[in-house]
Design an enzyme around this catalytic site. Structure first.
Site, mmCIF file in Angstrom:
data_model
loop_
_atom_site.group_PDB
_atom_site.id
_atom_site.type_symbol
_atom_site.label_atom_id
_atom_site.label_comp_id
_atom_site.label_asym_id
_atom_site.label_seq_id
_atom_site.Cartn_x
_atom_site.Cartn_y
_atom_site.Cartn_z
ATOM 1 N N SER A 162 0.834 -1.211 0.000
ATOM 2 C CA SER A 162 0.000 0.000 0.000
ATOM 3 C C SER A 162 0.867 1.260 0.000
ATOM 4 C CB SER A 162 -0.914 0.028 1.224
ATOM 5 O OG SER A 162 -1.776 -1.083 1.214
HETATM 6 N N1 SAM Z 1 -1.129 -4.424 3.890
HETATM 7 C C1 SAM Z 1 -0.371 -4.836 2.748
HETATM 8 C C2 SAM Z 1 1.029 -4.336 2.743
HETATM 9 O O1 SAM Z 1 1.399 -3.539 3.600
HETATM 10 O O2 SAM Z 1 1.779 -4.752 1.858
HETATM 11 C C3 SAM Z 1 -1.010 -4.458 1.452
HETATM 12 C C4 SAM Z 1 -2.103 -5.311 1.133
HETATM 13 S S1 SAM Z 1 -2.648 -5.375 -0.527
HETATM 14 C C5 SAM Z 1 -3.202 -3.756 -0.842
HETATM 15 C C6 SAM Z 1 -4.134 -6.322 -0.208
HETATM 16 C C7 SAM Z 1 -3.865 -7.778 0.094
HETATM 17 O O3 SAM Z 1 -5.108 -8.396 0.469
HETATM 18 C C8 SAM Z 1 -3.347 -8.571 -1.094
HETATM 19 O O4 SAM Z 1 -2.134 -9.176 -0.763
HETATM 20 C C9 SAM Z 1 -4.442 -9.611 -1.349
HETATM 21 O O5 SAM Z 1 -3.943 -10.844 -1.820
HETATM 22 C C10 SAM Z 1 -5.071 -9.727 0.018
HETATM 23 N N2 SAM Z 1 -6.428 -10.259 0.050
HETATM 24 C C11 SAM Z 1 -7.459 -10.030 -0.805
HETATM 25 N N3 SAM Z 1 -8.558 -10.704 -0.418
HETATM 26 C C12 SAM Z 1 -8.221 -11.368 0.720
HETATM 27 C C13 SAM Z 1 -8.917 -12.244 1.616
HETATM 28 N N4 SAM Z 1 -10.201 -12.576 1.428
HETATM 29 N N5 SAM Z 1 -8.256 -12.731 2.679
HETATM 30 C C14 SAM Z 1 -6.950 -12.413 2.908
HETATM 31 N N6 SAM Z 1 -6.237 -11.603 2.098
HETATM 32 C C15 SAM Z 1 -6.858 -11.085 1.022
#
Ligand code: SAM
Length: 219
Positions: A69
């Site tokens: 992010s």
């Molecule tokens: N917080 C993270 C970082 O600092 O790098 C960024 C996260 S990224 C914007 C969103 C993440 O949510 C992705 O890695 C994606 O694979 C994950 N994601 C999407 N749907 C999800 C779910 N149902 N359960 C767990 N993770 C999920």
């Protein structure tokens, strides 16, 4: 991705500048959040070729179609969460693990879940190499993690179509959830506070653009 834990004057200087920018231009006021961002080397989450991108206020690809992010988004969501030392925090969407480190720097006990196995494995290994301790899970976080509930705080770092009821029920009374909700293109940041067994207070804030939350209680 090559793991290279070198934090030299160039990266330290760029990090300091980013913190100043978040405080002065983006109006992030929470000192503890700014200090945490100042302590976590964001370039560790990038291949060395891209270290020059690590302290720009931008999201960046981490593989598997996902992103680390934008620092402003991390600061904004973390500020809304009001993390206290010892808080039990559930993070949905581990991704790179950068946000997890910020929560740990604030003294939280973090439970973090990622649906993509490659990212889960990488973050788990990587954070332990950096000396951070969190509870890592691989699976669909759109249902929360009921086995470890209740939580003081829940942070969702992917864009949801609605606030999952099952997740709300995992909040302690007095607890806070921060979740971006909208369509595939843009989402409003939503804060939900559980005020009693049955009542929740919902506040709608600024617009963001997240990768989608994919799962049973999501897209
Ligand atoms: N917080 C993270 C970082 O600092 O790098 C960024 C996260 S990224 C914007 C969103 C993440 O949510 C992705 O890695 C994606 O694979 C994950 N994601 C999407 N749907 C999800 C779910 N149902 N359960 C767990 N993770 C999920």
């Amino acid at each position: 991705m090559a793991y290279k834990f070198v934090d030299n004057y160039r990266e330290k200087g760029a990090r300091k500048k980013l913190v100043t920018q978040l405080r002065d231009d983006r109006k992030i006021e929470d000192k503890r959040v700014l200090e945490a961002i100042g302590r976590v080397p964001r370039h560790f989450f990038f291949d060395e070729t891209f270290w020059n991108q690590a302290y720009k206020d931008i999201a960046f690809p981490i593989g598997e179609g996902q992103t680390i992010s934008q620092p402003y988004t991390v600061a904004y969501q973390t500020q809304l969460l009001h993390v206290n030392e010892g808080d039990k925090v559930l993070e949905i969407g581990t991704g790179s693990g950068y946000q997890t480190c910020i929560l740990l720097e604030l003294g939280a006990k973090v439970y973090t879940i990622e649906r993509q196995e490659k990212l889960f494995l990488r973050a788990k290994l990587f954070l332990s190499k950096m000396g951070y301790t969190a509870e890592f899970f691989c699976g669909d976080g759109s249902k929360g993690i009921p086995a470890h509930a209740p939580y003081d705080k829940i942070l969702v770092t992917a864009g949801a179509p609605f606030v999952p009821d099952i997740m709300l029920k995992q909040l302690k009374i007095g607890g806070t959830m921060v979740i971006p909700v909208g369509d595939e293109k843009t989402q409003k940041m939503i804060t939900v506070i559980r005020v009693s067994e049955t009542d929740y207070e919902r506040i709608e804030l600024d617009t963001f653009r997240f990768v989608p939350l994919v799962g049973d209680q999501a897209w």
